[in-house]
Design a protein around this motif. Structure first.
Motif, PDB file in Angstrom:
ATOM      1  N   THR A   1       0.821  -1.213   0.000  1.00 62.46           N
ATOM      2  CA  THR A   1       0.000   0.000   0.000  1.00 62.46           C
ATOM      3  C   THR A   1       0.854   1.263   0.000  1.00 62.46           C
ATOM      4  O   THR A   1       0.319   2.347   0.193  1.00 62.46           O
ATOM      5  CB  THR A   1      -0.945   0.014   1.213  1.00 62.46           C
ATOM      6  N   THR A   2       2.166   1.137  -0.249  1.00 68.58           N
ATOM      7  CA  THR A   2       3.044   2.301  -0.203  1.00 68.58           C
ATOM      8  C   THR A   2       2.718   3.367  -1.247  1.00 68.58           C
ATOM      9  O   THR A   2       2.919   4.552  -0.968  1.00 68.58           O
ATOM     10  CB  THR A   2       4.526   1.900  -0.301  1.00 68.58           C
TER      11      THR A   2
ATOM     12  N   TYR B   1      -0.115   4.460  -2.143  1.00 68.37           N
ATOM     13  CA  TYR B   1      -1.372   5.125  -1.803  1.00 68.37           C
ATOM     14  C   TYR B   1      -1.151   6.254  -0.802  1.00 68.37           C
ATOM     15  O   TYR B   1      -0.292   6.172   0.067  1.00 68.37           O
ATOM     16  CB  TYR B   1      -2.361   4.120  -1.194  1.00 68.37           C
ATOM     17  N   THR B   2      -1.960   7.294  -0.918  1.00 65.54           N
ATOM     18  CA  THR B   2      -1.958   8.375   0.056  1.00 65.54           C
ATOM     19  C   THR B   2      -2.848   7.958   1.214  1.00 65.54           C
ATOM     20  O   THR B   2      -3.979   7.531   1.007  1.00 65.54           O
ATOM     21  CB  THR B   2      -2.507   9.669  -0.577  1.00 65.54           C
ATOM     22  N   ARG B   3      -2.337   8.064   2.411  1.00 64.00           N
ATOM     23  CA  ARG B   3      -3.106   7.686   3.600  1.00 64.00           C
ATOM     24  C   ARG B   3      -3.774   8.915   4.188  1.00 64.00           C
ATOM     25  O   ARG B   3      -3.117   9.910   4.451  1.00 64.00           O
ATOM     26  CB  ARG B   3      -2.206   7.042   4.642  1.00 64.00           C
TER      27      ARG B   3
ATOM     28  N   GLU C   1      -6.196   9.902   7.419  1.00 60.21           N
ATOM     29  CA  GLU C   1      -6.726   9.379   8.677  1.00 60.21           C
ATOM     30  C   GLU C   1      -7.667  10.381   9.306  1.00 60.21           C
ATOM     31  O   GLU C   1      -7.394  11.580   9.339  1.00 60.21           O
ATOM     32  CB  GLU C   1      -5.577   9.036   9.625  1.00 60.21           C
TER      33      GLU C   1
ATOM     34  N   THR D   1      -8.877   4.906   8.547  1.00 64.15           N
ATOM     35  CA  THR D   1      -7.799   5.183   7.607  1.00 64.15           C
ATOM     36  C   THR D   1      -8.297   4.881   6.205  1.00 64.15           C
ATOM     37  O   THR D   1      -8.817   3.798   5.951  1.00 64.15           O
ATOM     38  CB  THR D   1      -6.556   4.323   7.906  1.00 64.15           C
TER      39      THR D   1
ATOM     40  N   LEU E   1      -7.191   4.795   2.123  1.00 64.40           N
ATOM     41  CA  LEU E   1      -6.082   4.785   1.179  1.00 64.40           C
ATOM     42  C   LEU E   1      -6.605   5.304  -0.154  1.00 64.40           C
ATOM     43  O   LEU E   1      -7.535   4.739  -0.725  1.00 64.40           O
ATOM     44  CB  LEU E   1      -5.536   3.365   1.023  1.00 64.40           C
TER      45      LEU E   1
END
Length: 65
Positions: free
Chosen positions: A12-13, A15-17, A19, A24, A26
């Motif tokens: 999932t790196t 993707y923009t997280r 929160e 959360t 993605l």
């Protein structure tokens, strides 16, 4: 729109997280790049609950509508 809640073993790196509290989200790289604003809202029906997603974007050469 694709929703995948099973993330075990997935990368999932890219993707923009985002929160918010204990949630959360993605956001896919393409959606983050082309969208101006993404609005998420919960909605309740008589028998079920859901998630409503609205994506706003700038119209440009890549726009297909």
């Amino acid at each position: 729109m694709s929703v995948d809640t099973y993330l075990k073993g997935k990368d999932t790196t890219p993707y923009t997280r985002v929160e918010h509290g204990d949630i959360t989200i993605l956001v896919a790289p393409g959606m983050a790049r082309w969208s101006e604003r993404i609005t998420l809202a919960t909605k309740r029906g008589f028998l079920r609950r859901g998630l409503d997603i609205a994506v706003e974007h700038e119209h440009g050469p890549a726009c297909q509508h």
